[in-house]
Design an enzyme around this catalytic site. Structure first.
Site, PDB file in Angstrom:
ATOM      1  N   GLY A 385       0.820  -1.198   0.000  1.00 31.71           N
ATOM      2  CA  GLY A 385       0.000   0.000   0.000  1.00 31.71           C
ATOM      3  C   GLY A 385       0.852   1.245   0.000  1.00 31.71           C
ATOM      4  N   ALA A 386       1.925   1.216   0.785  1.00 34.84           N
ATOM      5  CA  ALA A 386       2.833   2.363   0.888  1.00 34.84           C
ATOM      6  C   ALA A 386       4.086   1.912   1.620  1.00 34.84           C
ATOM      7  CB  ALA A 386       2.159   3.522   1.625  1.00 34.84           C
ATOM      8  N   MET A 387       5.096   2.779   1.625  1.00 36.92           N
ATOM      9  CA  MET A 387       6.364   2.471   2.289  1.00 36.92           C
ATOM     10  C   MET A 387       6.935   3.735   2.899  1.00 36.92           C
ATOM     11  SD  MET A 387       8.611   0.329   3.226  1.00 36.92           S
ATOM     12  CE  MET A 387      10.149   0.661   4.080  1.00 36.92           C
ATOM     13  N   GLU A 388       7.474   3.598   4.116  1.00 35.20           N
ATOM     14  CA  GLU A 388       7.865   4.732   4.950  1.00 35.20           C
ATOM     15  C   GLU A 388       9.282   5.217   4.758  1.00 35.20           C
ATOM     16  OE1 GLU A 388       8.583   0.974   7.576  1.00 35.20           O
ATOM     17  OE2 GLU A 388       7.108   1.655   6.103  1.00 35.20           O
ATOM     18  N   GLU A 422       2.322   6.136   7.406  1.00 35.73           N
ATOM     19  CA  GLU A 422       3.707   6.282   6.948  1.00 35.73           C
ATOM     20  C   GLU A 422       4.428   7.432   7.653  1.00 35.73           C
ATOM     21  OE1 GLU A 422       2.531   3.113   5.014  1.00 35.73           O
ATOM     22  OE2 GLU A 422       4.584   3.750   5.344  1.00 35.73           O
ATOM     23  N   HIS A 425       5.621   6.287  11.022  1.00 35.61           N
ATOM     24  CA  HIS A 425       6.838   5.486  10.918  1.00 35.61           C
ATOM     25  C   HIS A 425       8.109   6.336  10.973  1.00 35.61           C
ATOM     26  CE1 HIS A 425       5.856   1.333  10.404  1.00 35.61           C
ATOM     27  NE2 HIS A 425       5.096   1.503   9.340  1.00 35.61           N
ATOM     28  N   GLU A 444       5.148  -1.803  12.752  1.00 31.06           N
ATOM     29  CA  GLU A 444       3.850  -1.806  12.096  1.00 31.06           C
ATOM     30  C   GLU A 444       2.685  -1.693  13.080  1.00 31.06           C
ATOM     31  OE1 GLU A 444       3.827  -1.195   9.197  1.00 31.06           O
ATOM     32  OE2 GLU A 444       5.773  -1.873   8.452  1.00 31.06           O
TER      33      GLU A 444
END
Length: 1003
Positions: A385-388, A422, A425, A444
């Site tokens: 979905g997304a990455m931090e 994100e 994070h 997470e």
């Protein structure tokens, strides 16, 4: 998922120390700096042997020249002509011919060996040598037919233990040059041999001399690689703009894929500073974690520019990120959002809410965001979905783009929560990082919990904290009730296992336990402990015990909680599953007995005798008190199986409810009399509201799942659901529809599905009439989702009014002069209308929806259409849809394959089609998808409706023959289907009899 410069040294000191770039055209070998040895004397026999070897070498060299002469190979950017294709269009660039087979190498056979390591248990690198700084220069070639990159990395190393070996990570990289320089006396360390441990992705250098403790060394590696299309590492993506196909290059490194882009020490604990330089075409833009400090023309490549980025703060390799795109951007202070030029305006909401969330979290953590900027980029192809990634957040388009009038209100909530996740994070995960993937949940779980806290703070009207119970408690219980679930803090011994723990346990259960702990300690104490934890571990690594220690100190300082947080929470994080708290009341003397056992779908007598025990915080209220605001525990089961108390003041005809607002991560069962008292108040059209909205949802969810496992009679559980006929709040309805949905799935292929449909329609009837089809302006997102779920359920059971409205709107849409205008169908209702239209129609209606998908540009509309195309009842269309998902020219992106299979397998007609399809096309599917985690998801969604013994046996044979390498996820699938079979044998007749009785009483 989620992420002093050496630049001068490349052209300066290192390059003048007899370490000139290797001319691969001449030798086709990797170069190691060596020491010159003095002359030797040879016997005639030995001289003859050497002569023979030399002759063979000449023959071999001739063959190599013949094979490689067709096209020059890279000379480490020293001569631009060596990039050009010598036999084709010179406007395209070519790096060295590559292999993606990890079993091959360009290192000569006499110095390189490949070491298969069977049954590897330890993925950790040796601790002798650790990196301090990376200087990475990388040049991607983003051209059709030439998706490659060339890189050079210079790594400053410190030796912690004396060693004659150096080990680092690298996957699918061709290494052309390696040099180790001792910085103290500027001499090169002789490399005796290069061993590639393929299974662990290790590159091992055996050295001719010992690396000394405390001394610094510089490792220089020149290499090339492939811009893959598997959505991990450094990969390529494409999109169409006005009929032109455009290519971009992006990264996704979590958990263990930085090693696919550059040689490195690819473990979260091995933090270092990174200085990154990206060469990109002049008409494109690069991004990385930090801000650009210098731009200059490429020294060899015409129309290329170097972007040099500032040195980063210490961070883990999986947080490194860089992109090369032709995207457009919008900026707000330190925030910038990037997307395709046609979509960038849809990033306005993310740009609006991002700074609000950042400001709130700076106050929440009491630590300022440490980087000078945040870029958020929406990517056409993105596995997660997304990455931090620190300072460069990467998103799937659906998770960042929101377009008013095209995206539904739930899409807006989705964008807000993902952006919040994100940004959360940036502290929890980036500033302080788990030492190893064992404690992934620290990343997470915390980000998932804080996303609800942060969005609720900046969008109070959404009441999102009510929804989090559905997402992080009810939703997670389903997976954690399996015997094949896993501990929250779990050992990881392979890259596949690391991928597998990015699941509901790490995200949802981790979040639910932090929510529970927050309610135990209070906001003030919890937040103080978190801030202390972050400050003490800043720019470093931590384990869960470090968080427990900080929270314990904060709690003891407050004086309200004197227990050791580790003792309490280890019982939840180091044990698999969760408990059911059973409460039995003595109505004569007022004593209440509490007992606990693990809640599992399949009861195993032997296992139940060894059932773990937890520290359970028990909050409660009674009919006399009706206090649903006090969520702190009033008593504890302190790792004990049972406890009896007699000091609870209540009347014998008072109902009793435990786990206020369901803040504890456990289910609650009651004695039969207390269940009847609860059912009585729930069925009262006025008094049911005496019970808190979350606890009403809890009672429905607990009752139905207790019945599912045989702990409660289904007649009692279904009596609880009957109160929904006068419920008008979303959260209890959502819990009810989800719980009843399991029965729907189990009965859908049986003879008595009609009676079940009648029952649910009776529950829905009045609520559907009240909510209607008309969407009010400025309607709350909770109301919108309430309408969508009720109408979707009504249409599913063929409610006449629902079908009439949906079919009429779909037909009018098809007949409209400009169908893409969607003049009549409100965006929140499109999913329902589209599905009914496709299901009620035939080839014409399905083809119309498919064409709308092909021309749609908004991510939300494309996702909606992908889901509804599976609603058709035509087997041939369903099979065709599955086939198209495995074609590169269909318009279905690889990231969306799971959505296609889920849509097809979501109906009783489509499920066997999808299951048979993956069995018939298994190898093709695996090759095309390329990701084990995605394969696992496909297996899960296409089998979830199986509930007959012969279906389970077929699945078991398939898993044994083809899926033995899929690990824990496929075992969870097997256990789920086994539970379905047992459920049907145990409960089918009971439920059918109850439904018939209700049907007769209301006819």
């Amino acid at each position: 998922m989620d992420y002093t410069s050496h630049i001068g040294r490349v052209n300066g000191d290192v390059m003048t120390q007899a370490h000139e770039p290797l001319n691969i055209m001449d030798s086709n070998q990797a170069d190691y700096s060596t020491t010159t040895k003095r002359g030797i004397y040879l016997s005639k026999c030995l001289a003859f042997i050497i002569l023979v070897i030399f002759a063979l070498a000449l023959v071999t060299a001739s063959l190599l020249v013949y094979n490689y002469a067709a096209c020059p190979q890279i000379d480490t950017l020293a001569n631009v002509t060596k990039y050009e294709l010598c036999h084709c269009d010179q406007s395209k660039l070519l790096v060295l011919p590559l292999t993606t087979e990890s079993s091959r190498s360009v290192i000569p056979l006499d110095t390189t060996t490949h070491s298969p390591v069977p049954n590897v248990l330890n993925l950790w690198l040796p601790t002798h040598v650790k990196p301090e700084k990376y200087d990475i220069k990388i040049t991607p070639f983003i051209y059709e037919g030439n998706f490659t990159f060339y890189g050079e990395v210079i790594i400053d190393l410190v030796v912690h233990e004396e060693t004659k070996e150096m080990t680092f990570h690298g996957v699918e990289l061709k290494i052309h040059y390696i040099n180790i320089l001792a910085t103290e006396d500027e001499h090169s360390v002789y490399i005796v041999r290069h061993v590639e441990d393929v299974e662990r992705n290790f590159h091992i250098l055996n050295l001719g001399s010992t690396l000394e403790v405390g001394k610094q060394y510089v490792l220089t590696i020149k290499y090339s690689g492939l811009l893959n299309d598997n959505l991990h590492g450094f990969y390529r993506s494409s999109y169409d703009e006005k009929g032109v196909k455009k290519w971009i290059a992006v990264t996704q490194f979590q958990a263990m894929d930085a090693r696919r882009a550059f040689p490195c020490w690819d473990e979260p604990a091995l933090k270092a500073r990174f200085t990154i330089s990206i060469a990109r075409p002049n008409n494109m833009t690069s991004l990385s974690n930090m801000n650009v400090v210098k731009r200059e023309p490429h020294e060899h490549l015409k129309n290329y520019t170097w972007d040099h980025y500032a040195e980063s703060l210490p961070m883990s390799t999986y947080l490194v990120a860089f992109t090369v795109t032709d995207f457009k951007n919008m900026t707000n202070d330190k925030f910038s959002v990037w997307a395709r030029s046609e979509a960038v305006q849809s990033a306005a909401f993310a740009l609006e809410i991002g700074p609000k969330i950042l400001k709130y979290l700076e106050e929440y953590y009491k630590i300022k965001f440490p980087l000078p900027k945040i870029d958020m980029i929406a990517l056409p192809d993105f596995k997660n979905g997304a990455m931090e990634n620190w300072g460069l957040l990467t998103f799937r388009e659906i998770s960042m783009l929101y377009e008013e009038g095209v995206s539904a209100s739930t899409d807006k909530v989705h964008v807000a929560t993902v952006v919040a996740h994100e940004i959360a994070h940036q502290w929890f995960g980036n500033l302080v990082t788990p030492t190893w993937w064992r404690d992934l949940w620290l990343n997470e779980g915390f980000a998932t919990y804080v996303e609800y806290v942060a969005v609720n703070a900046v969008e109070k009207s959404w009441n999102i904290t009510e929804l989090c119970v559905l997402d992080i408690v009810h939703n997670v219980f389903q997976l954690d009730a399996l015997n094949s679930s896993h501990q929250l803090s779990v050992e990881v011994s392979a890259s596949e296992e690391a991928d597998a723990i990015f699941d509901k346990i790490s995200y949802g259960k981790g979040s639910a336990l932090l929510r529970m702990l927050n309610h135990i300690l209070t906001d003030e104490v919890f937040n103080a402990g978190v801030t202390n934890y972050l400050n003490s571990k800043m720019y470093g690594n931590a384990e869960q015990r470090d968080l427990w220690s900080a929270l314990t100190s904060a709690a003891r300082q407050s004086g309200d909680f004197d227990a050791d947080v580790a003792v309490v929470m280890d019982s939840w994080t180091l044990q698999t599953g969760f408990p059911v708290l059973t409460i039995n009341r003595n109505y004569e003397n007022g004593t209440v007995h509490f007992s606990q056992e693990r809640f599992v779908l399949i009861n195993d007598t032997v296992e139940s005798q060894r059932s773990p025990i937890w520290w359970i915080p028990v909050s409660y209220t009674t009919a006399s008190e009706k206090d649903f605001s006090s969520t702190r525990p009033r008593l504890w089961l302190k790792g004990e199986r049972a406890l009896s108390i007699s000091n609870i003041t209540m009347k014998s005809n008072d109902w009793f409810i435990a786990n206020i607002q369901q803040t504890g991560f456990y289910r609650v069962n009651y004695d039969q009399r207390n269940w009847k008292l609860l059912i009585k108040v729930l069925k009262d059209p006025v008094r049911f509201q005496e019970i808190n909205i979350i606890n009403r949802a809890q009672l429905v969810d607990d009752a139905m799942n207790l019945a599912l496992t045989g702990r409660l009679d289904y007649r009692t559980a279904l009596d609880v659901t009957s109160y929904l006929a006068h419920e008008r709040s979303y959260v209890p309805w959502k819990a009810g529809l989800s719980a009843l949905g399991y029965i729907d799935t189990m009965l859908s292929k049986g003879a008595h599905y009609l009676e079940y449909g009648h029952y649910v329609l009776r529950l829905l009837n009045e609520a559907v009439k009240e909510i209607g089809w008309k969407v009010s302006p400025n309607e709350s997102v909770v109301t919108s989702q309430y309408r969508v779920d009720l109408l979707a359920s009504a249409c599913h059971f063929e409610h006449p009014d629902c079908l009439e409205n949906a079919v009429r709107m779909y037909t009018n849409w098809m007949l409209a002069p400009n169908p893409d205008a969607h003049s009549e169908i409100h965006v929140d209702l499109r999913g329902i209308v589209y599905c009914v239209g496709v299901r009620a129609g035939g080839v014409r209606e399905w083809t119309f929806a498919w064409e709308r998908f092909r021309v749609a540009t908004a991510p939300s509309e494309r996702h909606r259409l992908l889901s509804v195309l599976g609603c058709t009842r035509s087997p041939s269309l369903l099979h065709r849809y599955l086939e198209m998902s495995l074609r590169n020219d269909s318009g279905i992106r690889k990231q969306d394959i799971v959505r296609v299979f889920s849509a097809v397998a979501g109906t009783a007609i489509g499920q066997p089609i999808a299951f048979n399809y993956i069995r018939a096309n298994w190898q093709r599917l695996r090759t095309f998808v390329g990701s084990l985690s995605t394969i696992n998801l496909i297996v899960k969604v296409v089998t979830r409706r199986l509930n007959q013994a012969h279906e389970y046996e077929e699945l078991k044979r398939f898993v044994t023959e083809y899926c033995s390498d899929l690990g824990r996820p496929v075992q969870q699938v097997l256990e789920t289907i086994s539970a379905n079979v047992q459920w049907k044998d145990r409960n089918y007749n009971t439920i059918v009899d109850w439904l018939k009785a209700v049907d007769n009483n209301t006819s």
